[in-house]
Design a protein around this motif. Structure first.
Motif, mmCIF file in Angstrom:
data_model
loop_
_atom_site.group_PDB
_atom_site.id
_atom_site.type_symbol
_atom_site.label_atom_id
_atom_site.label_comp_id
_atom_site.label_asym_id
_atom_site.label_seq_id
_atom_site.Cartn_x
_atom_site.Cartn_y
_atom_site.Cartn_z
ATOM 1 N N ILE A 1 0.755 -1.280 -0.012
ATOM 2 C CA ILE A 1 0.093 -0.009 0.007
ATOM 3 C C ILE A 1 0.524 1.364 -0.003
ATOM 4 C CG2 ILE A 1 -1.504 1.385 1.405
ATOM 5 C CD1 ILE A 1 -2.878 -1.652 2.353
ATOM 6 N N VAL A 2 1.963 1.197 0.726
ATOM 7 C CA VAL A 2 2.938 2.220 1.030
ATOM 8 C C VAL A 2 3.404 2.616 -0.426
ATOM 9 C CG1 VAL A 2 4.830 3.296 1.968
ATOM 10 C CG2 VAL A 2 3.067 2.323 3.267
ATOM 11 N N ILE A 3 3.996 1.576 -1.150
ATOM 12 C CA ILE A 3 4.820 1.893 -2.205
ATOM 13 C C ILE A 3 3.645 2.124 -3.344
ATOM 14 C CG2 ILE A 3 6.114 0.616 -4.473
ATOM 15 C CD1 ILE A 3 7.481 -1.114 -1.812
ATOM 16 N N GLY A 4 2.753 1.696 -3.324
ATOM 17 C CA GLY A 4 1.696 2.004 -4.511
ATOM 18 C C GLY A 4 1.093 3.336 -4.438
ATOM 19 N N LEU A 5 1.003 3.694 -3.129
ATOM 20 C CA LEU A 5 0.524 5.051 -3.162
ATOM 21 C C LEU A 5 1.359 6.066 -3.254
ATOM 22 C CD1 LEU A 5 -1.440 5.225 0.633
ATOM 23 C CD2 LEU A 5 -2.272 5.734 -1.637
ATOM 24 N N VAL A 6 2.908 6.073 -2.782
ATOM 25 C CA VAL A 6 3.910 6.875 -3.332
ATOM 26 C C VAL A 6 4.023 6.821 -4.758
ATOM 27 C CG1 VAL A 6 6.372 7.540 -2.878
ATOM 28 C CG2 VAL A 6 4.854 6.564 -1.032
ATOM 29 N N ALA A 7 4.148 5.861 -5.353
ATOM 30 C CA ALA A 7 4.350 5.499 -6.761
ATOM 31 C C ALA A 7 3.412 6.133 -7.625
ATOM 32 C CB ALA A 7 4.622 4.291 -7.090
ATOM 33 N N MET B 1 4.045 -7.329 -4.187
ATOM 34 C CA MET B 1 3.991 -6.684 -5.300
ATOM 35 C C MET B 1 2.785 -6.388 -6.054
ATOM 36 S SD MET B 1 6.845 -8.546 -4.507
ATOM 37 C CE MET B 1 6.867 -10.230 -5.459
ATOM 38 N N GLY B 2 2.000 -7.767 -5.810
ATOM 39 C CA GLY B 2 0.694 -7.551 -6.502
ATOM 40 C C GLY B 2 -0.064 -6.430 -5.838
ATOM 41 N N VAL B 3 0.003 -6.332 -4.609
ATOM 42 C CA VAL B 3 -0.782 -5.168 -3.963
ATOM 43 C C VAL B 3 -0.027 -3.867 -4.530
ATOM 44 C CG1 VAL B 3 -1.227 -4.125 -1.603
ATOM 45 C CG2 VAL B 3 -1.207 -6.638 -2.079
ATOM 46 N N ALA B 4 1.046 -3.677 -4.581
ATOM 47 C CA ALA B 4 1.598 -2.522 -5.019
ATOM 48 C C ALA B 4 1.192 -2.013 -6.327
ATOM 49 C CB ALA B 4 3.275 -2.401 -4.780
ATOM 50 N N ARG B 5 1.094 -2.856 -7.304
ATOM 51 C CA ARG B 5 0.879 -2.361 -8.623
ATOM 52 C C ARG B 5 -0.877 -2.072 -8.766
ATOM 53 N NH1 ARG B 5 3.315 -6.643 -12.747
ATOM 54 N NH2 ARG B 5 2.732 -5.146 -14.194
ATOM 55 N N LEU B 6 -1.579 -2.940 -7.792
ATOM 56 C CA LEU B 6 -2.948 -2.643 -7.820
ATOM 57 C C LEU B 6 -3.136 -1.342 -7.490
ATOM 58 C CD1 LEU B 6 -5.883 -3.251 -8.366
ATOM 59 C CD2 LEU B 6 -5.879 -4.532 -5.870
ATOM 60 N N ILE B 7 -2.838 -0.875 -6.306
ATOM 61 C CA ILE B 7 -2.862 0.371 -5.328
ATOM 62 C C ILE B 7 -2.254 1.474 -6.450
ATOM 63 C CG2 ILE B 7 -2.314 1.770 -3.630
ATOM 64 C CD1 ILE B 7 -4.198 -0.440 -3.124
ATOM 65 N N ARG B 8 -1.007 1.362 -7.145
ATOM 66 C CA ARG B 8 -0.691 2.225 -7.889
ATOM 67 C C ARG B 8 -1.641 2.594 -9.086
ATOM 68 N NH1 ARG B 8 1.751 1.850 -13.029
ATOM 69 N NH2 ARG B 8 3.188 3.650 -13.380
ATOM 70 N N GLY B 9 -2.185 1.562 -9.691
ATOM 71 C CA GLY B 9 -3.116 1.788 -10.928
ATOM 72 C C GLY B 9 -4.316 2.357 -10.343
ATOM 73 N N GLU B 10 -4.871 2.155 -9.204
ATOM 74 C CA GLU B 10 -5.884 2.998 -8.536
ATOM 75 C C GLU B 10 -5.649 4.337 -8.241
ATOM 76 O OE1 GLU B 10 -9.063 1.832 -8.281
ATOM 77 O OE2 GLU B 10 -8.603 -0.090 -9.131
ATOM 78 N N PHE C 1 1.013 8.406 -6.778
ATOM 79 C CA PHE C 1 0.534 9.795 -6.573
ATOM 80 C C PHE C 1 1.951 10.816 -7.190
ATOM 81 C CE2 PHE C 1 0.166 13.823 -3.904
ATOM 82 C CZ PHE C 1 -0.968 14.138 -4.117
ATOM 83 N N THR C 2 3.106 10.360 -6.734
ATOM 84 C CA THR C 2 4.142 11.232 -7.063
ATOM 85 C C THR C 2 4.518 11.189 -8.529
ATOM 86 O OG1 THR C 2 5.406 10.596 -4.880
ATOM 87 C CG2 THR C 2 6.532 11.533 -6.286
ATOM 88 N N GLY C 3 4.681 9.973 -9.221
ATOM 89 C CA GLY C 3 4.934 9.798 -10.651
ATOM 90 C C GLY C 3 6.371 10.475 -10.680
ATOM 91 N N GLY C 4 6.775 10.574 -12.015
ATOM 92 C CA GLY C 4 8.036 10.854 -12.400
ATOM 93 C C GLY C 4 8.927 10.038 -12.046
ATOM 94 N N LEU C 5 10.136 10.366 -11.829
ATOM 95 C CA LEU C 5 11.341 9.470 -11.468
ATOM 96 C C LEU C 5 11.044 8.591 -10.139
ATOM 97 C CD1 LEU C 5 14.182 8.709 -12.152
ATOM 98 C CD2 LEU C 5 14.786 10.656 -10.376
ATOM 99 N N VAL C 6 10.450 9.065 -9.301
ATOM 100 C CA VAL C 6 10.076 8.107 -8.250
ATOM 101 C C VAL C 6 9.132 7.006 -8.723
ATOM 102 C CG1 VAL C 6 8.859 7.962 -5.822
ATOM 103 C CG2 VAL C 6 10.123 10.034 -6.454
ATOM 104 N N ASP C 7 8.118 7.296 -9.376
ATOM 105 C CA ASP C 7 7.254 6.215 -9.955
ATOM 106 C C ASP C 7 8.046 5.030 -10.887
ATOM 107 O OD1 ASP C 7 5.246 4.745 -10.592
ATOM 108 O OD2 ASP C 7 4.285 5.996 -12.299
#
Length: 340
Positions: free
Chosen positions: A147-153, A215-224, A155-161
């Motif tokens: 959840i933390v990695i998905g949210l940060v990636a 990893m699956g949670v991070a990719r799902l949260i990032r897409g949302e 929302f921040t976008g760019g190089l961090v993403d």
């Protein structure tokens, strides 16, 4: 010429019509709004399969929490008796009482383990506790990291993403079983002389499961988050100067409740099965009560004592099946497009 009026009007109808509607009547309750979670809960309660699976999963949770109490009530324990007093050493170390050579033994409802004389029911109860603790802890850690990695990636976008997405994809390319087989001998050699070796072994298992499960949670949260960050409420929060941390926690996280609940409900049964599988391979829990370890010990006795193998397998099957079906039901209930 003005038309006669009957009194002041209110939005949606006259004051006289509004006064005739009882706020506690069934009509008022039918037109009252419902939150998405309330609608999802109503769908779950109408799903008989989901209710049965929830009851089964809750029973397993109670068994895990009160394994010691249940063992005392049933009169069984993890203490190993003197083997020759309960085992027939001349007949392959099979029990003198109870299955497979004798009938039901009320003192040992699940029978006795061959060659050791351990009570199968006690090890089954405590094995349930071990599986639930390891799988639950790994699920909590993996979900939090994802959840933390998905949210940060997202929302921040760019190089961090790009960096976080690369790390996620890198972990996805590593075979889980190969990594577990590699780490197990390293941990065994490094901490084999430690008095806390078995505690370290359990925490290592939790770390391995969580480290390859987020990893699956991070990719799902990032897409949302990529779709939510362009919504009006997020743009308004930015205009008002709301800090990024507050936007993530107060604005985005509540809108991600549905995918998070679905991911956790499907991740937990996967970790239960993986914990048992690793214990069966000898790289999980190697001491104490564990369903996977019991299966490993029971395989050589499948021809002469199949019940010894079936007992932990039935427990794993019931728990994993109920959690999977419950996770599917939760996913369908939270999906606004379904009409079940």
């Amino acid at each position: 010429m003005s038309l006669p009026t009957t009194g002041p009007e209110t939005l949606g109808g006259t004051s006289e019509e509004t006064a005739l509607v009882d706020p506690n009547s069934s009509t008022a309750k039918e037109i009252s709004g419902k939150s998405p979670m309330r609608i999802a809960l109503g769908r779950l309660l109408r799903d008989k399969i989901a209710v049965v699976c929830a009851i089964v999963a809750f029973i397993f949770v109670l068994i895990a929490l009160f394994a010691g109490v249940i063992s005392k009530v049933l009169g069984v324990s993890l203490e190993t008796p003197f083997a020759s007093s309960v085992l027939d050493m001349l007949n392959g170390g099979l029990p003198k009482e109870g299955p497979p050579l004798h009938g039901f033994d009320p003192d040992h409802p699940f029978g006795i383990a061959p060659r050791t004389g351990e009570d199968n029911l006690a090890y089954w109860l405590y094995g349930c506790r071990t599986s639930m603790i390891i799988a639950g802890s790994a699920t909590l850690v993996a979900a939090t990291v994802g959840i933390v990695i998905g949210l940060v990636a997202g929302f921040t976008g760019g190089l961090v993403d790009k960096i976080l997405s690369f790390v996620t994809d890198l972990f996805l390319t590593i075979p889980f079983l190969l990594a577990a087989l590699t780490l197990a001998p390293i941990i065994s050699e490094r901490f084999s002389t430690s008095p806390h070796y078995f505690t370290i072994q359990r925490w290592t298992l939790i770390g391995v499961l969580a480290g390859f499960g987020w990893m699956g949670v991070a990719r799902l949260i990032r897409g949302e988050v990529l779709s939510l960050r362009e919504r009006e409420f997020v743009q308004a929060a930015r205009v008002l100067g709301m800090p990024t941390r507050r936007i993530l926690v107060k604005e985005l996280l509540p809108n991600l409740a549905a995918p998070i609940v679905v991911s956790v409900s499907l991740m937990l049964p996967a970790f239960v099965a993986l914990e048992a599988g690793l214990a069966f391979l000898g790289i999980g829990v190697t001491d104490g009560a564990s369903w996977g370890r019991t299966i490993d010990l029971a395989v050589p006795y499948f021809d002469t004592y199949p019940l010894y193998l079936y007992e932990p397998m039935i427990g794993i099957t019931l728990l994993v099946l109920s959690l999977n079906l419950l996770g599917d039901a939760i996913r369908d209930a939270l999906d606004p497009k379904t009409r079940r």
